[in-house]
Write an enzyme that holds these catalytic residues in place. Structure first.
Site, mmCIF file in Angstrom:
data_model
loop_
_atom_site.group_PDB
_atom_site.id
_atom_site.type_symbol
_atom_site.label_atom_id
_atom_site.label_comp_id
_atom_site.label_asym_id
_atom_site.label_seq_id
_atom_site.Cartn_x
_atom_site.Cartn_y
_atom_site.Cartn_z
ATOM 1 N N ILE A 52 0.827 -1.228 0.000
ATOM 2 C CA ILE A 52 0.000 0.000 0.000
ATOM 3 C C ILE A 52 0.852 1.265 0.000
ATOM 4 O O ILE A 52 0.404 2.315 -0.455
ATOM 5 C CB ILE A 52 -0.953 -0.020 1.223
ATOM 6 C CG1 ILE A 52 -1.963 1.141 1.197
ATOM 7 C CG2 ILE A 52 -0.190 0.058 2.546
ATOM 8 C CD1 ILE A 52 -3.199 0.873 0.480
ATOM 9 N N SER A 82 10.916 -4.541 -6.382
ATOM 10 C CA SER A 82 10.504 -4.065 -7.701
ATOM 11 C C SER A 82 11.608 -3.341 -8.465
ATOM 12 O O SER A 82 11.390 -2.906 -9.578
ATOM 13 C CB SER A 82 9.296 -3.135 -7.560
ATOM 14 O OG SER A 82 9.684 -1.985 -6.860
ATOM 15 N N SER A 142 4.377 -9.268 -14.231
ATOM 16 C CA SER A 142 5.294 -8.322 -14.876
ATOM 17 C C SER A 142 5.689 -8.742 -16.287
ATOM 18 O O SER A 142 5.786 -9.935 -16.593
ATOM 19 C CB SER A 142 6.557 -8.237 -14.025
ATOM 20 O OG SER A 142 7.614 -7.651 -14.731
ATOM 21 N N GLU A 195 8.497 -8.724 -17.176
ATOM 22 C CA GLU A 195 9.772 -9.442 -17.018
ATOM 23 C C GLU A 195 9.569 -10.958 -17.142
ATOM 24 O O GLU A 195 10.529 -11.705 -17.268
ATOM 25 C CB GLU A 195 10.425 -9.093 -15.680
ATOM 26 C CG GLU A 195 11.105 -7.735 -15.695
ATOM 27 C CD GLU A 195 12.244 -7.657 -16.716
ATOM 28 O OE1 GLU A 195 13.045 -8.595 -16.803
ATOM 29 O OE2 GLU A 195 12.308 -6.645 -17.442
ATOM 30 N N TYR A 204 14.349 -12.006 -10.484
ATOM 31 C CA TYR A 204 13.075 -11.291 -10.305
ATOM 32 C C TYR A 204 12.013 -11.878 -11.231
ATOM 33 O O TYR A 204 10.909 -12.219 -10.808
ATOM 34 C CB TYR A 204 13.304 -9.797 -10.615
ATOM 35 C CG TYR A 204 12.051 -8.960 -10.712
ATOM 36 C CD1 TYR A 204 11.632 -8.182 -9.648
ATOM 37 C CD2 TYR A 204 11.294 -8.941 -11.886
ATOM 38 C CE1 TYR A 204 10.481 -7.405 -9.740
ATOM 39 C CE2 TYR A 204 10.146 -8.181 -11.991
ATOM 40 C CZ TYR A 204 9.743 -7.424 -10.917
ATOM 41 O OH TYR A 204 8.604 -6.662 -11.029
ATOM 42 N N ARG A 206 11.243 1.124 -23.828
ATOM 43 C CA ARG A 206 10.267 0.464 -22.966
ATOM 44 C C ARG A 206 8.859 0.877 -23.404
ATOM 45 O O ARG A 206 8.659 1.912 -24.028
ATOM 46 C CB ARG A 206 10.446 0.881 -21.503
ATOM 47 C CG ARG A 206 11.585 0.186 -20.778
ATOM 48 C CD ARG A 206 11.213 -1.247 -20.463
ATOM 49 N NE ARG A 206 12.178 -1.898 -19.602
ATOM 50 C CZ ARG A 206 13.260 -2.540 -20.030
ATOM 51 N NH1 ARG A 206 13.533 -2.611 -21.316
ATOM 52 N NH2 ARG A 206 14.065 -3.131 -19.170
HETATM 53 P P1 GDR Z 1 12.667 -1.835 -15.464
HETATM 54 O O1 GDR Z 1 12.635 -0.269 -15.049
HETATM 55 O O2 GDR Z 1 13.999 -2.443 -15.238
HETATM 56 O O3 GDR Z 1 12.129 -1.958 -16.853
HETATM 57 O O4 GDR Z 1 11.658 -2.492 -14.406
HETATM 58 P P2 GDR Z 1 13.751 0.862 -15.008
HETATM 59 O O5 GDR Z 1 13.027 2.150 -14.951
HETATM 60 O O6 GDR Z 1 14.767 0.598 -13.940
HETATM 61 O O7 GDR Z 1 14.516 0.727 -16.428
HETATM 62 C C1 GDR Z 1 13.886 1.005 -17.656
HETATM 63 C C2 GDR Z 1 14.903 1.050 -18.794
HETATM 64 O O8 GDR Z 1 15.725 2.210 -18.665
HETATM 65 C C3 GDR Z 1 17.088 1.842 -18.920
HETATM 66 N N1 GDR Z 1 17.990 2.802 -18.258
HETATM 67 C C4 GDR Z 1 18.072 3.031 -16.940
HETATM 68 N N2 GDR Z 1 17.387 2.496 -15.886
HETATM 69 C C5 GDR Z 1 17.669 2.947 -14.631
HETATM 70 N N3 GDR Z 1 16.990 2.459 -13.590
HETATM 71 N N4 GDR Z 1 18.651 3.910 -14.415
HETATM 72 C C6 GDR Z 1 19.363 4.480 -15.449
HETATM 73 O O9 GDR Z 1 20.215 5.333 -15.249
HETATM 74 C C7 GDR Z 1 19.072 4.021 -16.767
HETATM 75 N N5 GDR Z 1 19.533 4.342 -18.014
HETATM 76 C C8 GDR Z 1 18.887 3.601 -18.894
HETATM 77 C C9 GDR Z 1 17.174 0.422 -18.365
HETATM 78 O O10 GDR Z 1 18.294 -0.262 -18.897
HETATM 79 C C10 GDR Z 1 15.838 -0.149 -18.850
HETATM 80 O O11 GDR Z 1 15.973 -0.544 -20.203
HETATM 81 C C11 GDR Z 1 10.390 -1.930 -14.100
HETATM 82 C C12 GDR Z 1 10.050 -2.296 -12.648
HETATM 83 O O12 GDR Z 1 8.883 -1.577 -12.273
HETATM 84 C C13 GDR Z 1 9.779 -3.765 -12.492
HETATM 85 O O13 GDR Z 1 9.340 -4.038 -11.149
HETATM 86 C C14 GDR Z 1 8.685 -4.182 -13.468
HETATM 87 O O14 GDR Z 1 8.438 -5.565 -13.354
HETATM 88 C C15 GDR Z 1 9.113 -3.806 -14.887
HETATM 89 O O15 GDR Z 1 9.389 -2.420 -14.959
HETATM 90 C C16 GDR Z 1 7.997 -4.122 -15.880
#
Ligand code: GDR
Length: 321
Positions: free
Chosen positions: A10, A83, A124, A126, A148, A216
């Site tokens: 929550i 997450s 997810s 994933e 995960y 994404r």
């Molecule tokens: P994700 O989310 O791994 O898809 O998981 P995240 O926002 O971390 O990454 C998305 C994409 O961005 C690229 N990326 C970066 N990511 C982060 N965190 N930091 C950076 O500096 C950066 N630069 C580029 C990543 O490589 C990736 O491609 C999320 C979570 O919510 C999970 O719990 C959920 O299951 C999935 O989304 C669906």
């Protein structure tokens, strides 16, 4: 009949959006918080709303049964999970416990206490991991690439098994990335909007990111929790992909966020190998035709609007303090 929903997780982004949504529909909302969590570090929204809080441990099945027997929820939504995108390898066993086995505990608690309780799991994209096809739908083979994803797949499988074997009303929402101003700072969307605002305000000078060409399928969290609620209002339980069907790159995200502040991202954003992750061979992008046709669900907030909303919220947050 009055409806009572129990929401785990929550205190997180999805939990808070769902709680607000259900309260607006007249639900009694029970918010499950981690045992021992101090009331002081709960989000302000929880303190000011009529959500009733109950301690909950993902590791204790008997305690789960006691909570269900006491509060008699008609619906349960499970958001409690590790997450972090970047941390998907951080603690394989712990992730397996919380994101996987604990869901079997909840299912067992439901089966023991009241088989009429409807259950929705935050599954997810994933699950698809190293996907074999694009876009991904409910019939795309699952090929998780992280602990995960593997743990989420175990939970996902158990829900299907309990549905078939025990007739429980269990649904998995196969959620693609979903974001909002309430997103944690470790996720790339919020990292960008928050840091861009800091740069604008002179509180930071640059922003270091991983691969700018990573793509994404990003939607708005408020839309995604509505899809989960719809799943539990159907005649039959099923699993649904929840996605926008569009991808955008991290670079586009930067462009929109900085532009909103009158800045050019190229002056501030640096790629840094520390944040790199392997590039997907096949794009993760969801096909939510079933959600559209069966649930009547369509996402309402588009990508640009969402990024702008996040920038504006961060601007407000950082100028208030
Ligand atoms: P994700 O989310 O791994 O898809 O998981 P995240 O926002 O971390 O990454 C998305 C994409 O961005 C690229 N990326 C970066 N990511 C982060 N965190 N930091 C950076 O500096 C950066 N630069 C580029 C990543 O490589 C990736 O491609 C999320 C979570 O919510 C999970 O719990 C959920 O299951 C999935 O989304 C669906």
């Amino acid at each position: 009949m009055n409806k009572t929903a129990l929401i785990t997780g929550i205190t997180g982004q999805d939990g808070s959006y769902l709680a607000e949504f259900l309260l607006s529909k007249g639900y009694r909302v029970i918010g499950a918080i981690r045992t021992g969590r101090s009331a002081e570090d709960l989000p302000p929204f929880l303190m000011s709303s009529s959500v009733e809080l109950v301690e909950w441990s993902m590791l204790e099945q008997f305690h789960m049964m006691e909570v269900l027997a006491e509060y008699r929820p008609t619906e349960i939504y499970n958001f409690a999970a590790y997450s972090s995108g970047a941390g998907m390898f951080d603690d394989s066993v712990g992730i397996g416990e919380v994101n996987g086995i604990a869901v079997a505990r909840i299912l067992e608690a439901i089966r023991t206490v009241d088989t009429r309780i409807r259950f929705c799991q935050a599954s997810s994209s994933e699950l698809f991991g190293e996907a074999l096809e694009s876009p991904q739908s409910e019939i795309t083979p699952f090929r998780p690439r992280t602990p995960y994803g593997a743990a989420k797949l175990y939970a996902h499988s158990m829900i299907r098994i309990y549905r078939q074997h025990y007739g429980l009303f269990g649904c998995s929402a196969i959620l693609f990335n979903h974001e909002s101003p309430r997103r944690g700072l470790g996720f790339v969307t919020r990292k960008i909007t928050h840091e861009a605002v800091k740069i604008k305000l002179g509180l930071a000078t640059e922003l270091r990111l991983g691969n700018l060409d990573a793509r994404r399928d990003w939607g708005f969290a408020g839309d995604y929790v509505r899809a989960m609620w719809l799943m539990l209002q159907q005649l039959h339980a099923d699993d649904y992909v929840v996605a926008t069907g569009e991808t955008h790159s991290v670079r586009e995200l930067c462009e929109i966020a900085f532009e909103r502040l009158g800045l050019d991202y190229r002056d501030y954003v640096k790629e840094d190998a520390v944040w790199y992750r392997p590039v997907e061979a096949v794009q993760l992008v969801g096909c939510s035709t079933n959600a559209k046709n069966q649930l009547g669900w369509v996402p309402e907030v588009r990508f640009r609007e969402m990024v702008s909303m996040m920038v504006d919220a961060d601007l407000q947050l950082l100028t208030q303090n």
